[in-house]
Every structure is written in structure tokens, then in C-alpha cells.
Design an enzyme around this catalytic site. Structure first.
Site, PDB file in Angstrom:
ATOM      1  N   HIS A   1       0.689  -1.122  -0.125  1.00  0.00           N
ATOM      2  CA  HIS A   1       0.016  -0.046  -0.005  1.00  0.00           C
ATOM      3  C   HIS A   1       0.863   1.333   0.104  1.00  0.00           C
ATOM      4  CE1 HIS A   1       0.482   0.924   4.584  1.00  0.00           C
ATOM      5  NE2 HIS A   1       0.164  -0.593   4.606  1.00  0.00           N
TER       6      HIS A   1
ATOM      7  N   ASP B   1      -0.404   4.501   0.779  1.00  0.00           N
ATOM      8  CA  ASP B   1      -0.822   5.220   1.923  1.00  0.00           C
ATOM      9  C   ASP B   1      -0.020   5.248   3.218  1.00  0.00           C
ATOM     10  OD1 ASP B   1      -2.264   3.204   2.007  1.00  0.00           O
ATOM     11  OD2 ASP B   1      -3.752   3.865   3.661  1.00  0.00           O
TER      12      ASP B   1
ATOM     13  N   ASP C   1       6.487   0.804   6.670  1.00  0.00           N
ATOM     14  CA  ASP C   1       4.959   0.683   6.559  1.00  0.00           C
ATOM     15  C   ASP C   1       4.297   1.639   5.559  1.00  0.00           C
ATOM     16  OD1 ASP C   1       2.379  -0.194   6.677  1.00  0.00           O
ATOM     17  OD2 ASP C   1       2.105   0.715   8.673  1.00  0.00           O
TER      18      ASP C   1
ATOM     19  N   GLU D   1      -4.933   1.507   2.649  1.00  0.00           N
ATOM     20  CA  GLU D   1      -4.876   0.474   3.857  1.00  0.00           C
ATOM     21  C   GLU D   1      -4.991   0.991   5.119  1.00  0.00           C
ATOM     22  OE1 GLU D   1      -2.792  -2.439   6.427  1.00  0.00           O
ATOM     23  OE2 GLU D   1      -2.530  -0.392   6.123  1.00  0.00           O
ATOM     24  N   GLU D   2      -4.572   2.114   5.477  1.00  0.00           N
ATOM     25  CA  GLU D   2      -4.729   2.510   6.915  1.00  0.00           C
ATOM     26  C   GLU D   2      -5.998   3.032   6.960  1.00  0.00           C
ATOM     27  OE1 GLU D   2      -2.284   1.933   8.374  1.00  0.00           O
ATOM     28  OE2 GLU D   2      -0.498   2.013   7.384  1.00  0.00           O
TER      29      GLU D   2
ATOM     30  N   ASP E   1       2.028 -10.193   1.327  1.00  0.00           N
ATOM     31  CA  ASP E   1       1.614  -8.752   1.809  1.00  0.00           C
ATOM     32  C   ASP E   1       2.374  -8.628   3.035  1.00  0.00           C
ATOM     33  OD1 ASP E   1       0.221  -6.458   2.152  1.00  0.00           O
ATOM     34  OD2 ASP E   1      -1.585  -7.636   3.226  1.00  0.00           O
TER      35      ASP E   1
ATOM     36  N   HIS F   1       4.116   3.553  12.494  1.00  0.00           N
ATOM     37  CA  HIS F   1       3.270   4.521  12.892  1.00  0.00           C
ATOM     38  C   HIS F   1       3.667   5.226  13.996  1.00  0.00           C
ATOM     39  CE1 HIS F   1      -0.699   2.208  11.015  1.00  0.00           C
ATOM     40  NE2 HIS F   1       0.412   2.114  10.369  1.00  0.00           N
TER      41      HIS F   1
END
Ligand SMILES: [Zn+2]
Length: 480
Positions: free
Chosen positions: A100, A102, A133, A167-168, A194, A445
Site C-alpha cells: 500500500h 498510503d 509501513d 490500507e490505513e 503482503d 506508525h
């Protein structure tokens, strides 16, 4: 160091990090001011990977999904099929590599060592939001494709690179759209790769070697809304309590009655894999885990990480009631976030929570328990059925990346975008071959997210190897 990526590979990841592709929450992503960054990301991929831009089919699906198809070249057979013995065409299911684009925001920009969207290369690391991530995987996949094209590789099965842009948030405009497009074409995938887990250093108790936690199964997900309604009124005459009090009792009861402990085949397989590498006497105990389970389960579940592996967990995460101190709230609402272990179902979990809650509900109030509207619920994703030879190839690729690592099947307790693919594949692998300590995993994150040049190099090598293998492992195919 042996695995370090090249300066230009690091710089390309840095460029991707500099694009502020922050997840957009609105109804229409294309109308969001942030959408320009996502378009810039598409351009960057085409510009930085010219061979992939020329050789692969690029499809934009909706506003936030990209599907890159590297078609199989087996002569005389349509894409996704290969000639088997006797010339009969038989399906060679395509492999799909998902990432992903984003990222979550970086609210606390001033406390970062290097600004979160700088993509700086410093102290042996590439710094910034998304490096772990999930832009690291995204760019590593593209580096792998580009390198294989440069080497003249032509895959004997179709390989997809699929990129989602939400995704987030929920994945409804990214992964879901990609899955629907493939399903509409009648395509079943042999395997989906993934994010989801890593090569962990020091995270597995009693094992000093690094452990490649290859995510082969995933827990289910459910946000359960628990609401209690009663009568509003003045707080000086509350009668027999309030909706807030009743909800508290319900939540306390739910918390007091955890789901039972259960050793699933995936978790048993994990302990079997690490047992030979665990320090004595734990190695012996791990080996005998199944017969000793009734005696060991209580002790082991004292660890939150272990506990999450062996039961459906429930966590009250949100509470709301009342607006001013002297008015009885007519309604109190809470959310319990539930991660469902194999053997339990969404419906069964709801029934169980309802039954527990009903036991403590005071009279005069109405209880309602239902999935949170718009929150997306799914049962556990079964353990992957891997195409023949893939597990051995993965383990061998892990050895290349980190020679003393132990490879173990692993239950992923968080939800990944790959769960959307369950309808079109039986084989999902959630794994990023980066060697990380628990502290480093905590950067996801978080402030100072970064990836070492060595880990990024490992990822590029790993995906290059797996793609090359996937392209060659078609029955009856020649090497590419
Ligand atoms: Zn991610």
C-alpha cells in the site's frame, strides 16, 4: 555490509517517502487536496522503473488502486496458463505481490530526528514515514521487477504487483477494488504476498536466534458496539442508576470473562518450529506443548503476546456517555474491539458477548449489542495452503537474508489488506524480510520510523528471488 541496498535504491525509496501520501478519509479521494500526492506516486513509479513501465500492463482501478500485470510468456498458452506434459494447457495460478502506498500522518513532526517526509539517508538508514509501513515493500517490489527485467527474465506464470492507496483506513478503494477486478476476470491466485510480520530479534522468549515469523494465518476482526439506553433526567434524582453505570457493568463483565484458551494448528506449528532453538528446558516443553497444554496454558497466557495467539481477545476501546455533569445520560455507548481466533466465528462471538452482558444488565435499561456500523467484520483467515515448494523457497530466502534465522509459521493478530483476497486465493503470506528488534518494530506508525540500508537490501534480494522462483516454478516451464 553484505545486504546493504545501493545508494540509488536508497535514494529512490527516499523519493517515495517525500510524497505525502497520507490516507484520505473523505468520500471522494480524487477531490481531496492530498490526492495530487498519490498521482505523483504513480508518476514516480513509472519514471523510476522504466523497464517495468514498458513491459508490464498498468491499470488504474478507480481512484486508489493500481494493478501491474507481468504476463506469463509461455508460448501458445494464454496468460496464467502453462503447457503441461503432453501439451495440454493447465493453469499456473498467478502470484500477486501487494503493497500500500498510503501512510498514517506524522503529527509530531518536530520530535523526529529527521523530518518525517524527508526521506533522508543518514546513519545507515532511510528515514521517514512509510519506510517500514509500507513504501519499503512497495519500492522493493518494484526494484525486484526492474532488476529481473534487466536480467532478461520472462516469467512462466503471470505476476501481479498490486498497490492500494487506503490500507490505513479500510482498503475498500484499494485492495477490495483489485480483488473485485481479478474475480470478475475469473482469476484465482496461487499466492498473495503482503506485509504482516518480520524477522524478529529478541521478540520470541527463550529463543536467542532471530525468528522469521512468516504470517500464514490471520485472526478475524470485529468492532462490537455495546449501547445501553435508559431515561434522561436530573442527576439529583437518579433512581436505580444510569445508562453509564449499566454500560460499565456490562463492559466489566465482558472483560472479566475472557474467551477460552485454545492451541490452534498454526500456533502448534510455530512452537514445533522454534522448539529445537529454544533454550533448555523450554525447548523440551515447547516440543511437548500439545500434551502439556492443560498445565502450561495458564502460565504462558500471562504474556499478552502469547495470550493473543491462543484465544479470541476483546478490548473495550471507546466509551461515550453524557454531555454535562448534572444530567442523566439517556444513552451510553462503548466499542469492544475483538480479534477472533480460528475456531470462533463472528456470529458466535456476538452471541457469547450478548449472553455474558445479559447476566449483569440492571432492570429498566435496554441493551443493544451489534457490529459497529461501517466497521468491517470478518472471521479468521484460514492457514495458507502454499503452492508446492514455496515454503522451502521462503525458508531458503530467509537464510540468505539472515543466515542464523529460524523460519516459523506464524499467526498474525492484526488485520492486513490481504484478508480481502481470501475469496480468490488459498495462499496468503504476510511477511517482510527485515530483521527488526521489538524497539524497531515499535517505530511503525510512530516517531522516527526508518529502515536500515541493510534491511532494505534484504527486502529487495528476497522479492527478486521469490519472483524469479515464482516465474520458474510452473510445471513444464523452461527457466526464464
Ligand atoms: Zn501497512
Amino acid at each position: 555490509m553484505a545486504h546493504e541496498c545501493t545508494a540509488s535504491q536508497a535514494e529512490r525509496l527516499g523519493k517515495a517517502v517525500r510524497l505525502k501520501t497520507i490516507t484520505m478519509a473523505g468520500e471522494d479521494p480524487a477531490a481531496d487536496p492530498g490526492y495530487a500526492e498519490f498521482l505523483a506516486m504513480e508518476r514516480l513509479l513509472r519514471d523510476e522503473f522504466p523497464r517495468a513501465a514498458a513491459a508490464l500492463r498498468w491499470e488504474k482501478l478507480g481512484s486508489l488502486a493500481l494493478l501491474l500485470s507481468w504476463e506469463a510468456v509461455e508460448a501458445g498458452a494464454p496468460a496464467g496458463r502453462a503447457a503441461g506434459p503432453g501439451g495440454a494447457a493447465r493453469p499456473a495460478p498467478p502470484f500477486l505481490f501487494y503493497a500500500h502506498s498510503d501512510v498514517v500522518p506524522a503529527a509530531d513532526a518536530s520530535s523526529w530526528t529527521h523530518p518525517p517526509f524527508s526521506g533522508e539517508v543518514s546513519d545507515g538508514c532511510i528515514w521517514g514515514r512509510g519506510t517500514l509501513d509500507d513504501k519499503g515493500i512497495l519500492m522493493a517490489l518494484m526494484e525486484a521487477v526492474e532488476a529481473l527485467l534487466a536480467a532478461g527474465v520472462r516469467p512462466s506464470r503471470t505476476l501481479y504487483i498490486a498497490i492500494g492507496g487506503d490500507e490505513e483506513l479500510l482498503g475498500t478503494r484499494g485492495a477490495s477494488v483489485i480483488v473485485k477486478a481479478l474475480a470478475d476476470r475469473g482469476i484465482r491466485l496461487g499466492c498473495v504476498f503482503d506485509e504482516g510480520s518480520v524477522i524478529a530479534q529478541g521478540a520470541v522468549p527463550f529463543v536467542s536466534k532471530p525468528v522469521a515469523l512468516v504470517g500464514v494465518a490471520e485472526k478475524g476482526f470485529l468492532n462490537l458496539e455495546v449501547s445501553v439506553t435508559g431515561k434522561a433526567g436530573h442527576s439529583s434524582m437518579p433512581g436505580r442508576g444510569t445508562a453509564a453505570g449499566a454500560l460499565s457493568r456490562v463492559l466489566a463483565e465482558i472483560e472479566k470473562r475472557p474467551f477460552p484458551l485454545r492451541l490452534t494448528p498454526t500456533v502448534a506449528g510455530f512452537f514445533k518450529a522454534i522448539a529445537p532453538h529454544a533454550s533448555a528446558p523450554m525447548g523440551r516443553l515447547f516440543r511437548l506443548l500439545r500434551p502439556l497444554w492443560p498445565f502450561l496454558k495458564g502460565t504462558l497466557s500471562a504474556s499478552a503476546a502469547f495470550d493473543a495467539q491462543v484465544r479470541t481477545t476483546q478490548a473495550a476501546t471507546m466509551l461515550r456517555a453524557g454531555v454535562v455533569p448534572n444530567v442523566l445520560p439517556a444513552e451510553a455507548r462503548g466499542v469492544v474491539n475483538i480479534r477472533i481466533l480460528h475456531g470462533d466465528t463472528v456470529e458466535g462471538v456476538i452471541e457469547r458477548v450478548r449472553a455474558k452482558a445479559a447476566r449483569v444488565m440492571p432492570k429498566g435499561f435496554t441493551l443493544k449489542i451489534a457490529p459497529l456500523p461501517g466497521g468491517d467484520a470478518n472471521g479468521p483467515i484460514p492457514e495458507a495452503r502454499m503452492p508446492a515448494g514455496l515454503w522451502e523457497e521462503l525458508a531458503s530466502a530467509v537464510q540468505d537474508a539472515v543466515p542464523d534465522a529460524v523460519t516459523a509459521p506464524f499467526l498474525v493478530v492484526g488485520a492486513t489488506d490481504s484478508r480481502r483476497f481470501t475469496g480468490i486465493t488459498d495462499g496468503i503470506v504476510r511477511f517482510m524480510p527485515a530483521l527488526l528488534t521489538e524497539e524497531h518494530i515499535g517505530l511503525l506508525h510512530n516517531v522516527d520510523e526508518r529502515i536500515s540500508l541493510e534491511n532494505y537490501g534484504r527486502m529487495i534480494s528476497y522479492y527478486t528471488r521469490i519472483m524469479r522462483w515464482a516465474g520458474n516454478s510452473v510445471p513444464g516451464s523452461r527457466s526464464g
